[in-house]
Motif scaffolding. Structure first.
Motif, PDB file in Angstrom:
ATOM      1  N   UNK A 224     -10.539  10.815   0.103  1.00  0.00           N
ATOM      2  CA  UNK A 224     -11.174   9.483  -0.644  1.00  0.00           C
ATOM      3  C   UNK A 224     -10.242   8.476   0.024  1.00  0.00           C
ATOM      4  N   UNK A 225     -10.648   7.521   0.932  1.00  0.00           N
ATOM      5  CA  UNK A 225      -9.875   6.486   1.607  1.00  0.00           C
ATOM      6  C   UNK A 225      -9.104   5.586   0.529  1.00  0.00           C
ATOM      7  N   UNK A 226      -9.983   5.057  -0.521  1.00  0.00           N
ATOM      8  CA  UNK A 226      -9.087   4.232  -1.442  1.00  0.00           C
ATOM      9  C   UNK A 226      -8.127   4.807  -2.131  1.00  0.00           C
ATOM     10  N   UNK A 227      -8.253   6.225  -2.467  1.00  0.00           N
ATOM     11  CA  UNK A 227      -7.302   6.878  -3.062  1.00  0.00           C
ATOM     12  C   UNK A 227      -5.968   7.035  -2.298  1.00  0.00           C
ATOM     13  N   UNK A 228      -6.045   7.414  -0.970  1.00  0.00           N
ATOM     14  CA  UNK A 228      -5.406   7.529  -0.139  1.00  0.00           C
ATOM     15  C   UNK A 228      -4.525   6.414   0.439  1.00  0.00           C
ATOM     16  N   UNK A 229      -5.351   5.398   0.239  1.00  0.00           N
ATOM     17  CA  UNK A 229      -4.836   4.020   0.502  1.00  0.00           C
ATOM     18  C   UNK A 229      -3.591   3.427  -0.328  1.00  0.00           C
ATOM     19  N   UNK A 230      -3.993   3.756  -1.445  1.00  0.00           N
ATOM     20  CA  UNK A 230      -2.929   3.477  -2.566  1.00  0.00           C
ATOM     21  C   UNK A 230      -1.615   4.269  -2.352  1.00  0.00           C
TER      22      UNK A 230
END
Length: 474
Positions: A224-230
């Motif tokens: 998940x890009x959003x999860x890893x982004x955080x």
């Protein structure tokens, strides 16, 4: 231009970066053209801002509150620091004064910062004006790929596909550059303190380890890009914040009041941003804590497993020390391990009498004192410098400087054996106190129960019992 070595990798990097920059220039230019061609966009945008937030001061306040959510946009500023050790310096550069490398690193970082700042500001501007807000939401076509959305929307699917592929390749390269930074940093620190196995100095095993970690993180976050982004934003902010604080401290120590205030304000902004980001997206801290805990645990186990290694990289005797060894080469060589305290006449006389009585050393046999001074117990390996001196006109004393007393003595005794062909004797007093506490003192500070540890280091270094120096404790 500023990097040395890695010619093939740099060739690939230049092609990737040039292609990606070129594609971004096209997208941003087309976006700006669209904004200019539709003059109502900017008035509509400013009117919406004024209607929603009132006045410019309110907008600035809202922007400061929202800024931590945009921290991922700072990604990339920190990677330039990782490649600084690869910057080519001048031929006359030294480790103490790498003026050429500093100059080249400044050019590299300035160039990267200018390019990134221009792209961040312009891309943020055009994507805000041209993309419907709903498309930025989770599940929207612009979520995590705003410029790609514009590439497909205004330049067609063919160009958009090329842009997507280029984005994937540049992200791969960004990961590779981050790994290169880690490969450069890790062998400089953990092995130095004995907190990594020997293979940590080799590149290929470390590449495998970091690659497996990358796969593990991707799996934990379900790609998940959003999860890893955080989590990634947290890492970026921690790096930039620590650098800002370090520069502030350096400016203060240098007495530069203006720079201290300026960097202090920047540090405060990033401390606030990091704190808010951690509070809103704690995944980064959780993962970081797990990795830090794992590294520390493995590091301590590694150092504990290697604690009885010889740990002396180089041994150097001055002229007086060499003379002492030569003078005793044709008879039994006896050393007394002494902890340097007051170093007065009484100390040496009483120590000599006690050791002779405890070990029944014949009065005719000569003895020499050996004293070790611990310089930096955190250093796992160190060179051994040995000086000879005559104190109070009667006592020959060999002084050693090392990071660990037992390891230094073991290395010295083995060197004397190799130089003279004899197995030297060394005499200790038993250390008072709990054995476990003494072992912990040795593990942490290079001191403690010296006699048995010295013997164990010798045993580990010399498998042939008949060739080991003699260790006595009484």
């Amino acid at each position: 231009v500023f990097l040395k070595g890695f010619s093939e990798a740099i060739g690939v990097a230049v092609v990737l970066v040039a292609t990606y920059l070129g594609l971004n220039v096209v997208v941003v230019a087309v976006g700006l053209g669209e904004v200019i061609s539709e003059p109502h966009l900017i008035p509509d945008w400013t009117a919406a801002l004024t209607a929603e937030h009132g006045n410019p001061l309110m907008m600035i306040g809202i922007a400061l509150i929202v800024f931590p959510k945009l921290a991922l946009g700072l990604s990339g500023f920190e990677t330039g620091v990782a490649v600084m050790p690869h910057v080519q310096g001048d031929p006359e550069d030294t480790e103490e004064k790498p003026a050429g490398r500093i100059r080249g690193a400044r050019k590299l970082l300035t160039t990267a910062a200018v390019i990134m700042s221009v792209f961040l500001i312009t891309s943020s501007f055009i994507t805000t004006l041209l993309i419907p807000p709903a498309q930025f939401q989770p599940g929207g076509q612009a979520n995590g790929r705003a410029l790609a959305y514009l590439a497909h929307e205004y330049l067609g699917s063919a160009f958009g596909t090329v842009y997507d592929v280029s984005t994937i390749l540049i992200l791969w390269f960004a990961g590779a550059s981050a790994m290169a930074g880690l490969l450069n940093l890790m062998p400089r620190y953990l092995p130095r303190y004995g907190m990594a196995p020997h293979w940590a100095r080799a590149l290929r095993p470390m590449v495998i380890v970091f690659t497996l970690i990358a796969f593990l993180v991707t799996w934990i976050f379900d790609a998940d890009v959003d999860a890893q982004g955080g989590a990634y934003a947290t890492g970026v902010l921690v790096l930039i914040t620590s650098a800002a604080v370090a520069v502030t401290i350096a400016a203060r120590r240098a007495g530069e009041r203006g720079w201290t205030i300026g960097f202090g304000i920047i540090s405060a902004v990033f401390v606030y941003t990091t704190a808010v980001n951690v509070a809103e997206r704690p995944d980064g801290v959780k993962i970081g804590a797990c990795f830090i805990g794992g590294i520390m645990a493995l590091s301590l186990l590694s150092r504990l497993a290697r604690v009885f290694e010889l740990r002396v990289t180089h041994l150097e005797l001055d002229d007086m020390a060499q003379r002492f060894i030569r003078d005793t080469a044709n008879r039994t060589i006896r050393f007394i391990a002494n902890e340097p305290d007051s170093r007065d006449l009484t100390e040496y006389r009483q120590k000599k009498e006690q050791i002779r009585a405890d070990n029944d050393i014949p009065a005719a046999d000569d003895v020499m004192f050996v004293e070790v001074t611990v310089l930096d117990a955190s250093e796992f390996e160190s060179s051994l410098k040995i000086r000879g001196e005559v104190l109070h006109d009667r006592y020959r004393v060999l002084t050693l400087e090392s990071s660990s007393i037992p390891n230094a003595l073991a290395a010295f005794l083995l060197h004397v054996r190799d130089e003279t062909g004899q197995r030297p004797h060394i005499y200790f007093e038993w250390t008072e106190g709990n054995p476990m506490a003494n072992f912990l003192r040795f593990f942490l500070f290079g001191q403690g129960e010296v006699a048995p540890v010295t013997r164990e280091v010798i045993r580990a270094a010399e498998p042939d019992r008949a060739r080991r120096p003699h260790v006595h404790a009484g």
